[in-house]
Design a protein around this motif. Structure first.
Motif, PDB file in Angstrom:
ATOM      1  N   TYR A 100     -14.693  29.208   0.265  1.00 25.87           N
ATOM      2  CA  TYR A 100     -15.242  29.815  -0.993  1.00 25.87           C
ATOM      3  C   TYR A 100     -14.657  31.434  -0.820  1.00 25.87           C
ATOM      4  O   TYR A 100     -14.597  32.099  -1.922  1.00 25.87           O
ATOM      5  CB  TYR A 100     -16.673  29.697  -1.294  1.00 25.87           C
ATOM      6  CG  TYR A 100     -17.080  30.179  -2.522  1.00 25.87           C
ATOM      7  CD1 TYR A 100     -16.892  29.559  -3.725  1.00 25.87           C
ATOM      8  CD2 TYR A 100     -17.569  31.462  -2.835  1.00 25.87           C
ATOM      9  CE1 TYR A 100     -17.175  30.021  -5.065  1.00 25.87           C
ATOM     10  CE2 TYR A 100     -17.919  31.920  -3.950  1.00 25.87           C
ATOM     11  CZ  TYR A 100     -17.489  31.258  -5.179  1.00 25.87           C
ATOM     12  OH  TYR A 100     -17.744  31.682  -6.063  1.00 25.87           O
ATOM     13  N   ALA A 101     -14.992  31.905   0.442  1.00 27.88           N
ATOM     14  CA  ALA A 101     -14.617  33.300   0.840  1.00 27.88           C
ATOM     15  C   ALA A 101     -12.974  33.433   0.395  1.00 27.88           C
ATOM     16  O   ALA A 101     -12.783  34.551  -0.063  1.00 27.88           O
ATOM     17  CB  ALA A 101     -14.957  33.798   2.128  1.00 27.88           C
ATOM     18  N   ASN A 102     -12.345  32.556   0.594  1.00 22.13           N
ATOM     19  CA  ASN A 102     -10.913  32.603   0.288  1.00 22.13           C
ATOM     20  C   ASN A 102     -10.710  32.659  -1.198  1.00 22.13           C
ATOM     21  O   ASN A 102      -9.817  33.486  -1.498  1.00 22.13           O
ATOM     22  CB  ASN A 102     -10.156  31.325   1.153  1.00 22.13           C
ATOM     23  CG  ASN A 102      -8.961  31.721   1.554  1.00 22.13           C
ATOM     24  OD1 ASN A 102      -8.603  32.791   1.819  1.00 22.13           O
ATOM     25  ND2 ASN A 102      -7.954  30.773   1.994  1.00 22.13           N
ATOM     26  N   CYS A 103     -11.460  31.753  -2.012  1.00 25.74           N
ATOM     27  CA  CYS A 103     -11.397  32.029  -3.402  1.00 25.74           C
ATOM     28  C   CYS A 103     -11.657  33.401  -3.923  1.00 25.74           C
ATOM     29  O   CYS A 103     -11.111  33.789  -4.672  1.00 25.74           O
ATOM     30  CB  CYS A 103     -12.126  31.141  -4.040  1.00 25.74           C
ATOM     31  SG  CYS A 103     -11.761  29.358  -3.669  1.00 25.74           S
ATOM     32  N   LEU A 104     -12.579  34.094  -3.390  1.00 21.46           N
ATOM     33  CA  LEU A 104     -13.295  35.402  -3.715  1.00 21.46           C
ATOM     34  C   LEU A 104     -12.048  36.197  -3.413  1.00 21.46           C
ATOM     35  O   LEU A 104     -11.783  37.163  -4.184  1.00 21.46           O
ATOM     36  CB  LEU A 104     -14.387  35.546  -2.803  1.00 21.46           C
ATOM     37  CG  LEU A 104     -15.477  36.573  -3.348  1.00 21.46           C
ATOM     38  CD1 LEU A 104     -15.850  36.141  -4.826  1.00 21.46           C
ATOM     39  CD2 LEU A 104     -16.474  36.619  -2.573  1.00 21.46           C
ATOM     40  N   LEU A 105     -11.378  36.170  -2.180  1.00 23.06           N
ATOM     41  CA  LEU A 105     -10.396  37.156  -1.647  1.00 23.06           C
ATOM     42  C   LEU A 105      -9.212  36.980  -2.707  1.00 23.06           C
ATOM     43  O   LEU A 105      -8.523  37.826  -2.994  1.00 23.06           O
ATOM     44  CB  LEU A 105     -10.042  37.049  -0.316  1.00 23.06           C
ATOM     45  CG  LEU A 105     -11.252  37.292   0.670  1.00 23.06           C
ATOM     46  CD1 LEU A 105     -10.581  36.677   2.033  1.00 23.06           C
ATOM     47  CD2 LEU A 105     -11.292  38.782   0.595  1.00 23.06           C
ATOM     48  N   ASN A 106      -8.909  35.781  -3.341  1.00 19.65           N
ATOM     49  CA  ASN A 106      -7.916  35.622  -4.010  1.00 19.65           C
ATOM     50  C   ASN A 106      -7.969  35.927  -5.603  1.00 19.65           C
ATOM     51  O   ASN A 106      -7.427  35.782  -6.414  1.00 19.65           O
ATOM     52  CB  ASN A 106      -7.479  34.303  -3.901  1.00 19.65           C
ATOM     53  CG  ASN A 106      -6.837  33.740  -2.652  1.00 19.65           C
ATOM     54  OD1 ASN A 106      -6.094  34.563  -2.290  1.00 19.65           O
ATOM     55  ND2 ASN A 106      -6.857  32.134  -2.358  1.00 19.65           N
ATOM     56  N   SER A 107      -9.263  36.450  -5.920  1.00 16.99           N
ATOM     57  CA  SER A 107      -9.672  36.805  -7.156  1.00 16.99           C
ATOM     58  C   SER A 107      -9.734  35.602  -8.068  1.00 16.99           C
ATOM     59  O   SER A 107      -9.620  35.656  -9.193  1.00 16.99           O
ATOM     60  CB  SER A 107      -8.946  37.726  -7.677  1.00 16.99           C
ATOM     61  OG  SER A 107      -8.652  39.004  -7.026  1.00 16.99           O
ATOM     62  N   ASP A 108     -10.150  34.537  -7.650  1.00 16.28           N
ATOM     63  CA  ASP A 108     -10.328  33.222  -8.602  1.00 16.28           C
ATOM     64  C   ASP A 108     -11.355  33.264  -9.363  1.00 16.28           C
ATOM     65  O   ASP A 108     -12.485  33.752  -8.915  1.00 16.28           O
ATOM     66  CB  ASP A 108     -10.306  31.942  -7.337  1.00 16.28           C
ATOM     67  CG  ASP A 108      -8.966  31.387  -6.874  1.00 16.28           C
ATOM     68  OD1 ASP A 108      -8.038  31.983  -7.221  1.00 16.28           O
ATOM     69  OD2 ASP A 108      -9.167  30.678  -5.895  1.00 16.28           O
TER      70      ASP A 108
END
Ligand code: ZN
Length: 306
Positions: A100-108
């Protein structure tokens, strides 16, 4: 593994982010994939672990609950875990947090992240705001040496509000008035040359000396050199506090004067803008206001994603 394959693999290590490196280390320690986030949570909390009720460091292990080690305080008898008192307390599905943190960093978007991880959109929304609230707690205590400060403005947004007092804008939209007005929310960013950064949401409208007096003195050394653009509020703030100040006249085309420039803080602004732009505006009340009495908006609904 073949030698050539190994060489290819280790050549890719350099591209890993800090979080991915930590994840790899946990995997190499023999941690099953789903346990990596939990191991990271436990290990990150170790250094600052104390009883949230009485701040005592005198505690012992007290079984497990919700996938986490539970502790019991010897002084007050209360139990706690690595997440007690943090914005992430009581959230479920910890094994998905790194993804989820990755999605956040990708601005998903909230929905895209929910689809990717197979979670409900309301869970995705709650996680987004809790993760952002957590990031707010991870701030340096004090900036030293040369400190660059600059303000940026985001268009005020009532995304998610049930009752708008003005016509709705589309996809973030544009301000009705030219220049800086009460339609813009000011974000002050201060950054020293070691990269330590602190930001403040000062509220709607222009940055003033009063904002600077409230935000900066508690987070800067008294002997810093404050470098800013030519905004009059910074000069007035420096005069009143006796802090050394150098202004870079960006309008006259002087971007760098020796060590005096605001390139680092401006680069930070543009990264922040780039990251935010994909969200088509951020609800103003989701921005943590710094000054007391600055209620940016409280009309956002409790379950905003339909
Ligand atoms: Zn205690």
């Amino acid at each position: 593994m073949q030698h050539a394959q190994w060489q290819t693999l280790i050549a890719q290590f350099a591209k890993l982010s800090r979080r991915q490196r930590l994840e790899c280390m946990e995997l190499l320690r023999g941690m099953p994939c789903g346990q990596v986030s939990i191991a990271l949570i436990e290990r990150t909390a170790q250094a600052r672990l104390c009883c949230p009720a009485c701040q005592s460091r005198h505690f012992h292990r007290h079984g497990h609950a919700n996938d986490l080690q539970r502790y019991r305080c010897v002084l007050c008898g209360k139990t706690f875990n690595a997440l007690t008192g943090t914005p992430l307390a009581h959230l479920h599905h910890k094994s998905l947090w790194l993804d989820y943190a990755n999605c956040l960093l990708n601005s998903d978007s909230v929905r895209k992240a929910a689809q990717q991880l197979g979670i409900h959109r309301n869970t995705s929304f709650r996680w987004r705001h809790r993760f952002l609230a957590l990031a707010k707690t991870d701030r340096p205590r004090c900036l030293h040496g040369i400190v660059e400060a600059d303000e940026m403005y985001l268009l005020e947004s009532e995304k998610g509000a049930r009752h708008l007092l003005r016509p709705a804008r589309r996809r973030g939209g544009h301000a009705r008035q030219r220049g800086i007005s009460s339609e813009q929310v000011c974000i002050l960013v201060a950054r020293d040359r070691t990269g330590q950064t602190i930001d403040f949401v000062t509220g709607k409208g222009q940055l003033t000396k009063k904002h600077l007096l409230y935000c900066l003195p508690r987070v800067i050394d008294r002997d810093i050199l404050l470098v800013t653009d030519g905004h009059a509020a910074y000069a007035a703030f420096a005069r009143e506090t006796g802090i050394s100040h150098q202004a870079v006249n960006l309008h006259a085309g002087f971007r760098v004067r020796g060590a005096a420039h605001v390139q680092n803080v401006n680069a930070y602004h543009s990264r922040l803008r780039g990251w935010l732009s994909i969200f088509h505006g951020v609800a103003t009340d989701a921005l943590p206001a710094e000054l007391p009495g600055v209620a940016l908006d409280t009309r956002r609904q409790a379950h905003p994603v339909r």
